[in-house]
Scaffold this active site. Structure first.
Site, PDB file in Angstrom:
ATOM      1  N   SER A 244       0.847  -1.204   0.000  1.00 55.88           N
ATOM      2  CA  SER A 244       0.000   0.000   0.000  1.00 55.88           C
ATOM      3  C   SER A 244       0.872   1.239   0.000  1.00 55.88           C
ATOM      4  O   SER A 244       1.961   1.252   0.591  1.00 55.88           O
ATOM      5  CB  SER A 244      -0.874  -0.010   1.263  1.00 55.88           C
ATOM      6  OG  SER A 244      -1.420   1.267   1.489  1.00 55.88           O
TER       7      SER A 244
ATOM      8  N   TYR B 299      -1.325  -0.980  10.307  1.00 62.13           N
ATOM      9  CA  TYR B 299      -1.534  -1.443   8.923  1.00 62.13           C
ATOM     10  C   TYR B 299      -0.401  -0.947   8.015  1.00 62.13           C
ATOM     11  O   TYR B 299       0.202  -1.719   7.260  1.00 62.13           O
ATOM     12  CB  TYR B 299      -2.889  -0.933   8.419  1.00 62.13           C
ATOM     13  CG  TYR B 299      -3.114  -1.084   6.942  1.00 62.13           C
ATOM     14  CD1 TYR B 299      -3.489  -2.316   6.410  1.00 62.13           C
ATOM     15  CD2 TYR B 299      -2.949  -0.009   6.075  1.00 62.13           C
ATOM     16  CE1 TYR B 299      -3.702  -2.467   5.045  1.00 62.13           C
ATOM     17  CE2 TYR B 299      -3.165  -0.137   4.715  1.00 62.13           C
ATOM     18  CZ  TYR B 299      -3.540  -1.361   4.195  1.00 62.13           C
ATOM     19  OH  TYR B 299      -3.748  -1.515   2.851  1.00 62.13           O
TER      20      TYR B 299
HETATM   21  N1  LIG Z   1      -8.686  -0.756  -1.829  1.00 59.50           N
HETATM   22  C1  LIG Z   1      -7.661   0.062  -1.672  1.00 59.50           C
HETATM   23  O1  LIG Z   1      -7.765   1.266  -1.890  1.00 59.50           O
HETATM   24  C2  LIG Z   1      -6.332  -0.469  -1.229  1.00 59.50           C
HETATM   25  C3  LIG Z   1      -5.293   0.457  -1.048  1.00 59.50           C
HETATM   26  C4  LIG Z   1      -4.048  -0.013  -0.675  1.00 59.50           C
HETATM   27  C5  LIG Z   1      -3.835  -1.367  -0.505  1.00 59.50           C
HETATM   28  N2  LIG Z   1      -4.879  -2.240  -0.678  1.00 59.50           N
HETATM   29  C6  LIG Z   1      -4.598  -3.650  -0.432  1.00 59.50           C
HETATM   30  O2  LIG Z   1      -5.234  -4.456  -1.412  1.00 59.50           O
HETATM   31  C7  LIG Z   1      -5.529  -5.739  -0.846  1.00 59.50           C
HETATM   32  C8  LIG Z   1      -6.972  -6.111  -1.140  1.00 59.50           C
HETATM   33  O3  LIG Z   1      -7.813  -5.162  -0.508  1.00 59.50           O
HETATM   34  P1  LIG Z   1      -9.304  -4.837  -1.000  1.00 59.50           P
HETATM   35  O4  LIG Z   1      -9.388  -3.366  -1.121  1.00 59.50           O
HETATM   36  O5  LIG Z   1      -9.686  -5.695  -2.137  1.00 59.50           O
HETATM   37  O6  LIG Z   1     -10.094  -5.215   0.331  1.00 59.50           O
HETATM   38  P2  LIG Z   1     -11.221  -6.311   0.597  1.00 59.50           P
HETATM   39  O7  LIG Z   1     -11.603  -6.114   2.038  1.00 59.50           O
HETATM   40  O8  LIG Z   1     -12.278  -6.238  -0.422  1.00 59.50           O
HETATM   41  O9  LIG Z   1     -10.436  -7.689   0.453  1.00 59.50           O
HETATM   42  C9  LIG Z   1      -9.570  -8.201   1.434  1.00 59.50           C
HETATM   43  C10 LIG Z   1      -9.797  -9.697   1.519  1.00 59.50           C
HETATM   44  O10 LIG Z   1      -8.846 -10.249   2.456  1.00 59.50           O
HETATM   45  C11 LIG Z   1      -9.513 -11.209   3.236  1.00 59.50           C
HETATM   46  N3  LIG Z   1      -8.842 -11.391   4.514  1.00 59.50           N
HETATM   47  C12 LIG Z   1      -8.773 -10.534   5.543  1.00 59.50           C
HETATM   48  N4  LIG Z   1      -8.124 -11.109   6.582  1.00 59.50           N
HETATM   49  C13 LIG Z   1      -7.785 -12.356   6.175  1.00 59.50           C
HETATM   50  C14 LIG Z   1      -7.128 -13.442   6.798  1.00 59.50           C
HETATM   51  N5  LIG Z   1      -6.690 -13.365   8.069  1.00 59.50           N
HETATM   52  N6  LIG Z   1      -6.954 -14.586   6.101  1.00 59.50           N
HETATM   53  C15 LIG Z   1      -7.393 -14.689   4.823  1.00 59.50           C
HETATM   54  N7  LIG Z   1      -8.041 -13.691   4.165  1.00 59.50           N
HETATM   55  C16 LIG Z   1      -8.237 -12.539   4.858  1.00 59.50           C
HETATM   56  C17 LIG Z   1     -10.926 -10.642   3.421  1.00 59.50           C
HETATM   57  O11 LIG Z   1     -11.861 -11.661   3.797  1.00 59.50           O
HETATM   58  C18 LIG Z   1     -11.197 -10.042   2.053  1.00 59.50           C
HETATM   59  O12 LIG Z   1     -11.838 -10.956   1.181  1.00 59.50           O
HETATM   60  C19 LIG Z   1      -5.180  -5.642   0.639  1.00 59.50           C
HETATM   61  O13 LIG Z   1      -3.902  -6.176   0.870  1.00 59.50           O
HETATM   62  C20 LIG Z   1      -5.150  -4.152   0.890  1.00 59.50           C
HETATM   63  O14 LIG Z   1      -4.315  -3.792   1.981  1.00 59.50           O
HETATM   64  C21 LIG Z   1      -6.109  -1.825  -1.028  1.00 59.50           C
END
Ligand SMILES: NC(=O)c1ccc[n+]([C@@H]2O[C@H](COP(=O)([O-])OP(=O)(O)OC[C@H]3O[C@@H](n4cnc5c(N)ncnc54)[C@H](O)[C@@H]3O)[C@@H](O)[C@H]2O)c1
Length: 273
Positions: free
Chosen positions: A147, A160
């Protein structure tokens, strides 16, 4: 790409039921990969996999809790038993968006350990247990979803953000230790991708501030990340490893003051000065 350049490859996507994970599962499967979506038991992973299968894609779901070593080991064993190999690991799952994850002064030790145990130790263990499978198959590609919060400070989400910083460093170490065995490892520093949770929680004025800092003028879509994961998963990126790539619409590519300075200049010129 809508070719079959991942044909013959097997991919494991942690957090594959989520917004970015499910878009990535679709992208990789459309490119010919056989895909394991691994997510928490209470997540909609089975529905996501079923939806992709109904579109003719080769996707299965399997339970994974990133904070449990046994669960990680078991997910790798499931992948090997189901598809016989592992070529692509998309470390996409993360513990995130915790309201209690604030500043250092108020940091709870329990929350800190929980986030580090899941995001940092979990991602390291995913690499640890994926590597033997990849090496046995002649190599592979690990993509760590990091991120932009890991490279600039804020007032909240300290645990985080620091966990993502550790994942950046892990990326460099895995790439350094296993390049000679054909394993590449890269991290994507993702920023502001619209998800259902963000759509609900982000007030319009904050959205406008974010967009003012996106050189592309818009927030990201899950497919924006999936496309880059698809590239890194494929042999088209065979000379790319150990990289920390910002995939964020140019959020960190400009001076922090740029939007405000542009507004000030526009105001001055509108006043005829
Ligand atoms: N959406 C954004 O703007 C953004 C920005 C920076 C980084 N990210 C990163 O992108 C990735 C995906 O995020 P997203 O936005 O799709 O969020 P999201 O919440 O839609 O998806 C995250 C997924 O991870 C799963 N998860 C959480 N804890 C877990 C565990 N202990 N074991 C197994 N699975 C687990 C959740 O059930 C969920 O399906 C993450 O690593 C997040 O940090 C997202």
């Amino acid at each position: 790409m809508n070719g079959q350049e991942l044909k013959g490859k097997v991919a494991l996507i942690s957090g594959g039921a989520g917004a970015i994970g499910s878009a990535t599962a679709r992208r990789l499967a459309q490119d010919g990969a056989r895909v394991v979506i691994a997510d928490l038991p209470g997540s909609p992973m089975h529905e996501v996999a079923e939806g992709l299968r109904s579109d003719g894609l080769d996707v299965v779901a399997h339970a994974l809790d990133l904070s449990q070593e046994d669960s990680i080991r078991e997910a790798m064993a499931f992948t090997a038993a189901t598809y016989g190999r592992l070529d692509v690991l998309d470390n996409n799952a993360a513990m995130k968006g915790l309201p209690a994850d604030g500043d250092v002064l108020g940091m709870s030790t329990e929350l800190w350990d929980q986030v580090m145990g899941c995001n940092v130790r979990g991602t390291m263990l995913m690499c640890k247990y994926a590597l033997p499978l990849m090496i046995r198959g002649g190599g592979g590609s690990i993509i760590n979803i990091s991120s932009g919060t890991s490279v600039a400070g804020e007032r909240y989400q300290t645990a985080y953000a620091v966990s993502k910083g550790a994942i950046n460093t892990l990326t460099l170490y895995v790439a350094s230790q296993h390049g000679a065995q054909g394993v590449r490892c890269n991290a994507l520093l993702v920023g502001s991708v619209t998800t259902p949770a963000m759509e609900r929680a982000l007030p319009q004025p904050m959205r406008e501030v974010l967009c003012a800092h996106k050189l592309t003028g818009r927030l990201g879509l899950p497919s924006d990340i999936a496309e880059v994961v698809g590239f890194l998963a494929s042999d088209r990126s065979s000379w790319v490893t150990g990289q920390l790539w910002a995939v964020d619409g140019g959020y960190y590519a400009h001076q922090p003051t740029m939007p405000q300075f542009a507004a000030l200049r526009a105001a001055v010129s509108a006043n005829g000065a």
